[in-house]
Design an enzyme around this catalytic site. Structure first.
Site, mmCIF file in Angstrom:
data_model
loop_
_atom_site.group_PDB
_atom_site.id
_atom_site.type_symbol
_atom_site.label_atom_id
_atom_site.label_comp_id
_atom_site.label_asym_id
_atom_site.label_seq_id
_atom_site.Cartn_x
_atom_site.Cartn_y
_atom_site.Cartn_z
ATOM 1 N N HIS A 82 0.813 -1.214 0.000
ATOM 2 C CA HIS A 82 0.000 0.000 0.000
ATOM 3 C C HIS A 82 0.844 1.261 0.000
ATOM 4 O O HIS A 82 0.426 2.303 0.499
ATOM 5 C CB HIS A 82 -0.972 0.020 1.183
ATOM 6 C CG HIS A 82 -1.883 -1.172 1.201
ATOM 7 N ND1 HIS A 82 -2.720 -1.473 0.155
ATOM 8 C CD2 HIS A 82 -2.057 -2.147 2.119
ATOM 9 C CE1 HIS A 82 -3.373 -2.576 0.443
ATOM 10 N NE2 HIS A 82 -2.992 -3.012 1.617
ATOM 11 N N ARG A 103 0.804 18.632 2.912
ATOM 12 C CA ARG A 103 2.254 18.873 2.799
ATOM 13 C C ARG A 103 2.652 18.706 1.345
ATOM 14 O O ARG A 103 1.839 18.338 0.507
ATOM 15 C CB ARG A 103 2.995 17.849 3.651
ATOM 16 C CG ARG A 103 2.585 16.418 3.261
ATOM 17 C CD ARG A 103 3.396 15.384 3.980
ATOM 18 N NE ARG A 103 2.792 14.058 3.928
ATOM 19 C CZ ARG A 103 2.989 13.172 2.961
ATOM 20 N NH1 ARG A 103 3.776 13.467 1.940
ATOM 21 N NH2 ARG A 103 2.397 11.995 2.993
HETATM 22 P P1 ADP Z 1 -1.502 6.249 3.728
HETATM 23 O O1 ADP Z 1 -1.750 7.237 4.784
HETATM 24 O O2 ADP Z 1 -0.657 5.124 4.180
HETATM 25 O O3 ADP Z 1 -1.059 6.897 2.474
HETATM 26 P P2 ADP Z 1 -4.051 5.790 2.339
HETATM 27 O O4 ADP Z 1 -5.378 5.868 2.974
HETATM 28 O O5 ADP Z 1 -3.669 6.914 1.469
HETATM 29 O O6 ADP Z 1 -2.958 5.577 3.475
HETATM 30 O O7 ADP Z 1 -3.972 4.436 1.521
HETATM 31 C C1 ADP Z 1 -2.762 3.951 1.006
HETATM 32 C C2 ADP Z 1 -3.014 2.985 -0.133
HETATM 33 O O8 ADP Z 1 -3.818 1.885 0.274
HETATM 34 C C3 ADP Z 1 -3.769 3.584 -1.300
HETATM 35 O O9 ADP Z 1 -2.912 4.268 -2.176
HETATM 36 C C4 ADP Z 1 -4.408 2.361 -1.939
HETATM 37 O O10 ADP Z 1 -3.518 1.690 -2.762
HETATM 38 C C5 ADP Z 1 -4.703 1.482 -0.757
HETATM 39 N N1 ADP Z 1 -6.094 1.651 -0.328
HETATM 40 C C6 ADP Z 1 -6.559 2.583 0.523
HETATM 41 N N2 ADP Z 1 -7.884 2.467 0.693
HETATM 42 C C7 ADP Z 1 -8.277 1.422 -0.067
HETATM 43 C C8 ADP Z 1 -9.521 0.763 -0.311
HETATM 44 N N3 ADP Z 1 -10.645 1.157 0.284
HETATM 45 N N4 ADP Z 1 -9.557 -0.279 -1.162
HETATM 46 C C9 ADP Z 1 -8.422 -0.707 -1.754
HETATM 47 N N5 ADP Z 1 -7.221 -0.156 -1.556
HETATM 48 C C10 ADP Z 1 -7.128 0.899 -0.727
HETATM 49 P P1 ADP Z 2 3.578 10.538 -0.196
HETATM 50 O O1 ADP Z 2 2.278 10.353 0.509
HETATM 51 O O2 ADP Z 2 4.165 11.896 -0.134
HETATM 52 O O3 ADP Z 2 3.542 10.003 -1.547
HETATM 53 P P2 ADP Z 2 4.528 8.578 1.635
HETATM 54 O O4 ADP Z 2 3.105 8.301 2.021
HETATM 55 O O5 ADP Z 2 5.370 7.436 1.201
HETATM 56 O O6 ADP Z 2 4.630 9.671 0.515
HETATM 57 O O7 ADP Z 2 5.210 9.299 2.865
HETATM 58 C C1 ADP Z 2 6.258 10.210 2.694
HETATM 59 C C2 ADP Z 2 7.367 9.950 3.640
HETATM 60 O O8 ADP Z 2 6.998 10.315 4.918
HETATM 61 C C3 ADP Z 2 7.827 8.543 3.701
HETATM 62 O O9 ADP Z 2 9.218 8.578 3.886
HETATM 63 C C4 ADP Z 2 7.116 7.973 4.897
HETATM 64 O O10 ADP Z 2 7.864 6.968 5.531
HETATM 65 C C5 ADP Z 2 7.023 9.197 5.768
HETATM 66 N N1 ADP Z 2 5.779 9.301 6.489
HETATM 67 C C6 ADP Z 2 4.538 9.261 6.002
HETATM 68 N N2 ADP Z 2 3.641 9.460 6.956
HETATM 69 C C7 ADP Z 2 4.349 9.620 8.101
HETATM 70 C C8 ADP Z 2 3.987 9.867 9.456
HETATM 71 N N3 ADP Z 2 2.727 10.021 9.824
HETATM 72 N N4 ADP Z 2 4.981 9.979 10.358
HETATM 73 C C9 ADP Z 2 6.249 9.867 9.990
HETATM 74 N N5 ADP Z 2 6.643 9.650 8.740
HETATM 75 C C10 ADP Z 2 5.708 9.523 7.809
#
Ligand code: ADP
Ligand code: ADP
Ligand code: MG
Length: 666
Positions: free
Chosen positions: A235, A291
């Site tokens: 993910h 951000r």
């Molecule tokens: P994060 O804070 O780790 O970025 P997100 O909510 O943005 O969490 O979800 C990260 C990834 O997980 C998404 O880019 C997608 O690939 C997958 N994902 C999130 N929600 C769903 C969903 N409801 N169904 C399928 N995949 C999901």
């Molecule tokens: P983006 O959402 O910008 O595509 P990522 O979800 O991979 O990228 O997160 C960006 C960077 O910040 C990564 O290096 C991840 O490990 C870190 N990161 C994401 N969310 C957090 C958090 N809540 N606390 C600390 N580090 C985070």
């Protein structure tokens, strides 16, 4: 006006911010942990201050220390980068209280979007479409299970405070719900200090499409088009591109208006990304990242704007540099994240020294890196080594440039995801733009690298490099002796009245290969191995690469030595061979099956087997928690558990032997 900026971050994003700040004539102030004292960001900044030990909570997450540096250095503003303090409302407020500009949205907007649950409730009220799910405050496990039942399996459990894919579990059947919930809550607590989760429908083959938005303090809100970040593992994003392939203009316009509505709803200022999950032209709000995003370079590549410059201008109170009618997209751009991780072992993060690193360059290629050869990828931080971005007039050209750039990338010393990036970039379905978040898992056989035996070219090139190395040493020796022209000083293998022959022995995985080399003339050789015979010519070029002719075909390569390990870079492939002493016995092949070691320093969460158990290949033997993620230790082959060294709760060092598995029938 901002005359000096402190970058409260590390690695590539710190370097990235420094470049733009410097271009705008600002003084740059870096901070660094003990692990980063010799980092590229420290070297690049005008001045850099130590802020504590390696763990982020003792350094990069310390509000007090960072604000003390801001004061001592006279910084006008603080850029938080991404991760760390970038989405921390208390820190934004502490900056304001200290009279320093926080480069980011108001604390209220960070707060409104900080919880995935609360932001979903907010977006629901604003009429932005959501995936069916439960985003409430009641966290009673029975209620969550009932909600999962109502939503319908499969469901996804997510840490409400989550990020970076942590605390996220897919549950396919009701029987697994309780265990997965407990796991998600543990990870959420460990990573974010908050066990709260939400449950939503798990979409089967969705795309991740997000919209870049920007707002200023004068009431303008614009979008800078979308990015498709569907190619993911765990993910988390691996490839990101703009525009999203096959995305209709109507869907783009609808998403842009939903995203700017979302930003408006929370009084947004600065750079933000609204993430959606999409199926066809339908899309649902997922979260807003308040951000700069890791993948912002693809947006910069297609729009021609510098988003860090926009952030700095907006933070200084200026108007947005362009209004919506002046923002256009040209061509296509694709970014990949080069990670120190082992795709063959569940994408396990790797740490260690980057003994050798060559990053690509060329027309349309941009590289954002925070490391140099010789730097250490630490267990304390994100294992990203660099981002490689290719732009082209269309997606096909961008992809072609990316493929070439990846083939020109060389890393030795650490396992990286480079082979996976290359395989995805070359995959016909990716080329056709058929991307969804299940791509890597579905095509694992094709894109997760298998250990392949070294090819004849790699063996020949390694041998040639060893011979040229010996010759260069001999020349060095000869120059130091009274008679440098004596034939005895040469290592060409030529000896009066003796056949000009040398032997070499290499280990390739479990296989030992002997290579015979007959000297045919200056820099001309005949190589024999594996029943093959090959004529070769070779010369070492001044840049350290090897110019070789193998059976008449010319090629360029590089062979990097680290002790006995030789890494051969050729035609976009890296092959590791171990040079063995020809006279010593053959070692290394025995006993490789059963020693299972901890991949990282961590803690044993569970032991799933007992001594004497017969287990099948792929069965989970132990679960180790490391870097706040749970890692399953799987049986590499069928076998019998001979011994177990640790119990649940024990702390283990990296490389510690966890248990011994004996092959069946021994
Ligand atoms: P994060 O804070 O780790 O970025 P997100 O909510 O943005 O969490 O979800 C990260 C990834 O997980 C998404 O880019 C997608 O690939 C997958 N994902 C999130 N929600 C769903 C969903 N409801 N169904 C399928 N995949 C999901
Ligand atoms: P983006 O959402 O910008 O595509 P990522 O979800 O991979 O990228 O997160 C960006 C960077 O910040 C990564 O290096 C991840 O490990 C870190 N990161 C994401 N969310 C957090 C958090 N809540 N606390 C600390 N580090 C985070
Ligand atoms: Mg996200």
């Amino acid at each position: 006006m901002i005359r000096s900026v402190l970058i409260a971050n590390r690695g590539e994003i710190a370097c990235r911010v420094i470049r733009t700040a410097r271009r705008l004539g600002m003084r740059t102030i870096a901070v660094f942990s003990e692990a980063d004292r010799d980092s590229l960001a420290v070297a690049m900044a005008d001045v850099a201050y130590p802020i504590g030990p390696a763990p982020a909570r003792d350094s990069y997450l310390r509000h007090d220390r960072i604000l003390a540096v801001a004061k001592a250095s006279g910084a006008d503003a603080i850029h938080p980068g991404y991760g760390f303090l970038s989405e921390n409302a208390e820190f934004a407020e502490a900056c304001a209280a200290a009279g320093v500009i926080f480069i980011g949205p108001p604390a209220s907007a960070i707060r409104a979007m900080g919880s995935k649950s609360a932001s979903k409730q907010l977006m629901e009220r604003a009429g932005v479409p959501l995936v069916p799910g439960y985003h409430g405050d009641d966290q009673d496990p029975a209620l969550l299970a009932a909600e999962a039942e109502r939503i319908g399996y499969p469901v996804l459990i997510k840490a409400s405070a989550g990020g970076g894919g942590k605390g996220m579990r897919v549950v396919t059947a009701p029987a697994e719900f309780a265990e997965q919930l407990a796991g998600a809550q543990r990870e959420a607590q460990a990573s974010f200090g908050d066990p709260k989760v939400l449950v939503e429908k798990y979409l089967q083959r969705p795309r991740h499409i997000e919209m870049q938005v920007f707002a200023d303090t004068h009431g303008s809100i614009v979008h800078l088009f979308e990015r498709d970040c569907s190619i993911q593992r765990r993910h988390q994003k691996v490839f990101e591109e703009a525009p999203a392939p096959g995305f209709s203009a109507a869907a783009r316009a609808a998403m842009a208006s939903a995203a700017t509505d979302a930003a408006r709803a929370v009084g947004y200022v600065g750079a933000g990304t609204v993430e959606f999950i999409a199926e066809g032209d339908a899309f649902y709000f997922m979260e807003m990242n308040t951000r700069l995003q890791v993948e912002h370079p693809v947006t910069e590549a297609i729009t021609g704007f510098d988003l860090v410059e926009w952030q700095l201008r907006v933070a200084a109170g200026e108007r947005l540099p362009a209004d919506q009618s002046a923002i256009h997209a040209t061509g296509a751009a694709i970014e990949v994240r080069l990670y120190a991780e082992d795709a063959g072992r569940g994408f396990l993060p790797q740490s260690g020294r980057l003994d050798h690193l060559v990053l690509p360059e060329g027309e349309g290629v941009r590289v954002d890196a925070g490391v140099r050869a010789g730097d250490v990828v630490s267990i304390h931080y994100d294992p990203m080594i660099a981002k490689i971005i290719a732009w082209g007039a269309d997606r096909g050209e961008a992809l072609q440039r990316l493929v070439r750039a990846l083939d020109a990338t060389e890393v030795a010393g650490l396992t990286t995801n480079l082979p996976l990036l290359q395989a995805v970039a070359r995959h016909p379905e990716f080329a056709a733009g058929k991307v969804d978040t299940g791509f890597i898992a579905r095509h694992a056989d094709a894109v997760v690298p298998q250990v392949e035996p070294a090819g004849p070219a790699a063996l020949a090139l390694a041998t040639l490099a060893v011979i040229l190395e010996e010759q260069a040493e001999a020349v060095g020796r000869a120059q130091a002796t009274p008679d440098p022209w004596s034939p005895w000083s040469l290592a060409t293998g030529f000896r009066i009245n003796r056949p000009a022959l040398t032997d070499h022995r290499f280990r390739d995985g479990d296989r030992v290969i002997d290579v015979g080399c007959r000297f045919l003339g200056p820099a001309r050789f005949q190589l024999t191995f594996d029943g093959l015979e090959l004529e070769a010519e070779a010369a070492m070029l001044p840049d350290g690469s090897l110019s070789a002719r193998l059976d008449g075909v010319h090629c360029r390569a590089r062979v990097v030595r680290m002790g006995e390990r030789l890494t051969v870079f050729q035609a976009g492939r890296a092959t590791v061979l171990v040079e063995l002493d020809r006279l010593a016995g053959v070692t290394g092949a025995e006993g490789v099956v059963g020693r299972l070691t901890s991949p990282m320093p961590g803690r044993v969460l569970a032991v799933r087997v007992a001594v004497g158990d017969t287990v099948a290949k792929g069965v989970t033997l132990m679960v180790v928690e490391a870097m706040k993620m749970e890692h399953a230790i799987l049986a590499p082959a069928d076998g019998v558990v001979a011994s177990i060294a640790y119990a649940a709760g024990d702390t283990v060092q990296e490389g510690a032997e966890l248990l011994v598995l004996e092959p069946l029938g021994t």
